[in-house]
Design an enzyme around this catalytic site. Structure first.
Site, PDB file in Angstrom:
ATOM      1  N   ARG A 158      35.882  56.128  72.367  1.00 39.47           N
ATOM      2  CA  ARG A 158      36.998  56.566  71.502  1.00 39.47           C
ATOM      3  C   ARG A 158      37.118  58.073  71.672  1.00 39.47           C
ATOM      4  O   ARG A 158      36.120  58.806  71.550  1.00 39.47           O
ATOM      5  CB  ARG A 158      36.724  56.226  70.042  1.00 39.47           C
ATOM      6  CG  ARG A 158      37.712  56.923  69.100  1.00 39.47           C
ATOM      7  CD  ARG A 158      37.642  56.419  67.691  1.00 39.47           C
ATOM      8  NE  ARG A 158      38.157  55.063  67.600  1.00 39.47           N
ATOM      9  CZ  ARG A 158      38.275  54.392  66.459  1.00 39.47           C
ATOM     10  NH1 ARG A 158      37.906  54.964  65.319  1.00 39.47           N
ATOM     11  NH2 ARG A 158      38.760  53.167  66.438  1.00 39.47           N
ATOM     12  N   LYS A 189      29.453  71.678  74.654  1.00 40.64           N
ATOM     13  CA  LYS A 189      29.055  72.711  75.637  1.00 40.64           C
ATOM     14  C   LYS A 189      30.089  72.846  76.746  1.00 40.64           C
ATOM     15  O   LYS A 189      29.919  73.636  77.664  1.00 40.64           O
ATOM     16  CB  LYS A 189      27.706  72.332  76.266  1.00 40.64           C
ATOM     17  CG  LYS A 189      26.581  72.128  75.280  1.00 40.64           C
ATOM     18  CD  LYS A 189      25.301  71.766  76.047  1.00 40.64           C
ATOM     19  CE  LYS A 189      24.209  71.345  75.102  1.00 40.64           C
ATOM     20  NZ  LYS A 189      23.061  70.745  75.820  1.00 40.64           N
TER      21      LYS A 189
HETATM   22  N1  ASP Z   1      40.931  52.505  62.452  1.00 37.75           N
HETATM   23  C1  ASP Z   1      42.229  52.550  63.095  1.00 37.75           C
HETATM   24  C2  ASP Z   1      42.223  53.522  64.263  1.00 37.75           C
HETATM   25  O1  ASP Z   1      41.190  54.029  64.622  1.00 37.75           O
HETATM   26  C3  ASP Z   1      43.330  52.826  62.127  1.00 37.75           C
HETATM   27  C4  ASP Z   1      43.304  54.156  61.438  1.00 37.75           C
HETATM   28  O2  ASP Z   1      42.395  54.972  61.631  1.00 37.75           O
HETATM   29  O3  ASP Z   1      44.228  54.389  60.663  1.00 37.75           O
HETATM   30  O4  ASP Z   1      43.254  53.744  64.843  1.00 37.75           O
END
Ligand code: ASP
Length: 316
Positions: A109, A88
């Site tokens: 993340r 949004k």
């Molecule tokens: N899982 C790891 C990352 O999130 C490596 C990858 O995705 O290649 O960076």
């Protein structure tokens, strides 16, 4: 946890926050977490929020497992890009301000480099960077170095080959930076021409006096290293499918490559793998990647415990 040996850490944003005593302390704590009885609940009553704007299996679930093993609770949004208010138009800063009212720490993340730093600027609770675009992935690098210590019995005097996408691969970038805290380490970069290790990391290594070189010949590198760290070509970071196709599939570790690999070496990968390590390699005792992923729980338990256990950041 020591950010430096004297300053306590408030957030986990990048590996540059650590010094040698800090990682040694963290690794000792991770060892202690291996045997922590489930009845011990140092984080009872606390809540961890996991806010993931990019896909994840290991990082999110191992942070959540770590919190639950420490007696804490979790709340989670695993597809925050689509299913949070981001769609949004809410900014990361506003979302973090809101989640501050719901949780005692936030694992984030995000697809933008620097997002975790932005989150930390407005957060009163600890922020843990679980990957910020092509920037860093500090908890992964910590578990990687911890794994090297467990597998080889040392974290110094290592010859380490980083293979694959070193331009966009945040785990390789973070690990290279973390290796500055070790003695006698030599790095070899084996990457397709389109995705070399970044100039920023090279400059830091040079300044720290860590020798590094590029060598496109994986066959020649394999007999002469202690650690092979394979990575996936980061499809999601390329501007076009053609660019991705031109970078992928160039370095594959298969049974033949394992015959060349030094018998005392280990093969690591942050996972997920696509085609860069064949499944035939999995049974080789030097293939350490599944053990590496399991170690993530203990490192993340140690991180959460250090950030939250004494209540200093939460005012408990
Ligand atoms: N899982 C790891 C990352 O999130 C490596 C990858 O995705 O290649 O960076």
């Amino acid at each position: 946890m020591a950010q430096t040996s004297t300053t306590p850490i408030r957030h986990l944003l990048e590996v540059g926050q650590f010094d040698r005593p800090g990682i040694e302390h963290l690794f000792a704590e991770a060892d202690r977490m291996r045997d922590l009885p489930r009845s011990a609940a140092p984080l009872a009553g606390l809540i961890l929020a996991t806010l993931f704007y990019e896909p994840s299996t290991r990082t999110r679930l191992s942070f959540e497992s770590a919190m639950l093993r420490l007696g804490g609770n979790i709340i989670s949004t695993e597809n925050a890009r689509e299913f949070s208010s981001a769609i949004k138009g809410e900014t990361v800063e506003d979302t973090i301000r809101i989640v501050n009212g719901y949780a005692d720490a936030i694992v984030i993340r995000h697809y933008e480099q620097g997002a975790a730093h932005r989150a930390a600027e407005v957060s009163g609770v600890p922020i843990l960077n679980a990957g910020d675009g092509p920037g860093e992935h500090p908890s992964q690098a910590l578990l990687d170095l911890y794994t090297i210590g467990h597998e080889l019995g040392r974290i110094d005097n290592l010859r380490v080959a980083l293979i694959g996408d070193l331009r966009y691969g945040r785990t390789a970038r973070s690990l290279a930076r973390l290796l500055r805290l070790t003695e006698g380490t030599e790095l070899v970069f084996v990457s397709p021409p389109a995705v070399p290790m970044g100039a920023d990391i090279r400059a830091e290594l040079a300044e720290a006096g860590v020798p590094f070189r590029d060598d496109p010949d994986l066959d020649a590198v394999l007999p002469n290293v202690d650690v092979v760290y394979q990575t996936r070509v980061q499809k999601e970071r390329f501007a076009s499918t053609e660019e991705y196709e031109s970078a992928k599939g160039q370095y594959v570790t298969d049974a033949e490559a394992m015959r060349r690999l030094n018998p005392g070496a280990i093969l690591m990968h942050p996972l997920p793998r696509v085609d860069e390590i064949t499944t035939a390699v999995d049974a080789d005792p030097r293939a350490a990647y599944f053990r590496q992923a399991h170690n993530g729980v203990f490192i993340r338990m140690a991180l959460l415990n250090e950030l939250l256990a004494d209540g200093s950041t939460t005012g408990r």
